[in-house]
Design a protein around this motif. Structure first.
Motif: not given
Length: 370
Positions: A78-93
């Motif tokens: 993971l290079k970014k956590l912007t909520g653009r992908t379902y993976v990023e959204r899960v991790v952020i939440k």
């Protein structure tokens, strides 16, 4: 284990790793604690196959701050956590709500009591054995100890888990010889004098052990060896552990028609459709199993003498590999792994009774059938 009023995440993950040591996971995989602090206190555990946003929402609603997931939500980097992908959204939440995520995946695939063992249990497949034993799981320790200390050291290594070969325990090999050493000015020798070459009659001890026990074996070695500096060697063996690896193969209580068995699979595994190679119109009694994507194991299934291979994610041309020697049955990826959740809930409940352990109700299968 008795009731524990408070537990840290590290205590729970240690329990999970007793079932499926992470060292048994495949090299490509991403297992272990993916999100969270090992020192955080656990309020509740939610067990799921996949960690999607709806699962994180369920964890929030049920006051569970540890999600134990079979599949890893973070697989590549993971290079970014912007909520653009379902993976990023899960991790952020998960991070925003203080929820840890732990994945087991191929670590649980590769143990007898894991994914494939559960499928065998559900389908009534008896005496299952590993289909593809995993390489690199057996190691050997060689060390050198004074004759009078050999038995005590050997016993401590056995107690730490060394010396188990199949149905036998306390296995070792020893030879006797003469060791030499000269202690330097800063040394505190147990034997001999500083600055003088000392010769000691020693026992050379050989023991093998599971790779997952390496740290405890070395701990036992250093704590129980009499020398200030311990001479030892570690080797990774080509031998395979027949209890660790991918897939399983076993027997039905009695032979049945192919179609009868496949109907049983549909009913027991809650499958609406099975994609399969040409039926051979034979009775079957030897069945190979591999939960998840199993095309790589087709040749192993054929070589095992199985008449049917239950797996998933078989591509068009891969069905040709059956070559009228076996029936390849693709029942769906989720379908082969769905009971893993129940396996983990049952295991954790037994290990940590009276603790808040929940089976996720959220639906995570991305494939639908019309």
């Amino acid at each position: 284990m008795s009731y524990i009023a408070k537990m840290k995440i590290k205590q729970v993950t240690d329990i999970l790793e007793e079932l499926a040591p992470l060292v048994h996971a495949e090299d490509f995989d991403n297992v272990g604690l993916l999100v969270g602090d090992v020192e955080a206190e656990v309020k509740g555990i939610l067990v799921t196959l996949d960690t999607m946003e709806n699962v994180v929402d369920e964890a929030i609603a049920t006051d569970c701050n540890l999600i134990v997931s079979f599949h890893p939500i973070i697989f590549g980097g993971l290079k970014k956590l912007t909520g653009r992908t379902y993976v990023e959204r899960v991790v952020i939440k998960a991070i925003q709500n203080g929820i840890a995520i732990y994945s087991m995946h191929t670590a649980l695939d590769n143990v007898q009591e894991g994914v494939n063992g559960k499928i065998c249990e559900i389908l009534g497949i008896a005496h299952p054995k590993i289909l593809i034993p995993k390489k690199g799981t057996i190691e050997k320790l060689v060390t050198y100890v004074p004759l009078k200390d050999a038995e005590a050291l050997r016993t401590s290594l056995f107690e730490a888990g060394a010396g188990n070969i199949g149905k036998y325990s306390d296995c070792s090999f020893s030879t006797q010889g003469t060791g030499s050493f000269k202690a330097g000015e800063q040394a505190h020798p147990v034997k001999g004098e500083i600055g003088e070459i000392h010769y000691e009659e020693e026992t050379q001890i050989h023991v093998i052990y599971s790779k997952s026990h390496r740290s405890r074996i070395l701990k036992a070695l250093f704590e129980n060896h009499p020398y200030e500096e311990v001479a030892y060697e570690l080797f990774v063996l080509e031998n395979t552990d027949q209890n660790i690896g991918m897939g399983m193969v076993g027997e039905l209580p009695e032979p049945v028609d192919e179609t009868e068995f496949l109907e049983r699979v549909k009913q027991k595994m809650n499958v609406s459709v099975i994609r399969h190679s040409r039926l051979l119109e034979h009775k079957v009694n030897r069945i190979a199993i591999l939960g998840g994507s199993g095309a790589f194991a087709i040749e192993a299934a054929k070589g095992s003498g199985a008449q049917i291979f239950i797996t998933s994610d078989i591509k068009y041309h891969e069905f040709y590999k059956a070559e009228d020697k076996i029936v390849i049955a693709d029942i769906g990826h989720y379908e082969t792994e769905q009971f893993t959740k129940t396996l983990l809930v049952d295991y954790l409940t037994k290990k940590i009774p009276n603790f808040a352990i929940r089976l996720a109700e959220s639906k995570t299968n991305p494939i639908k059938y019309l």
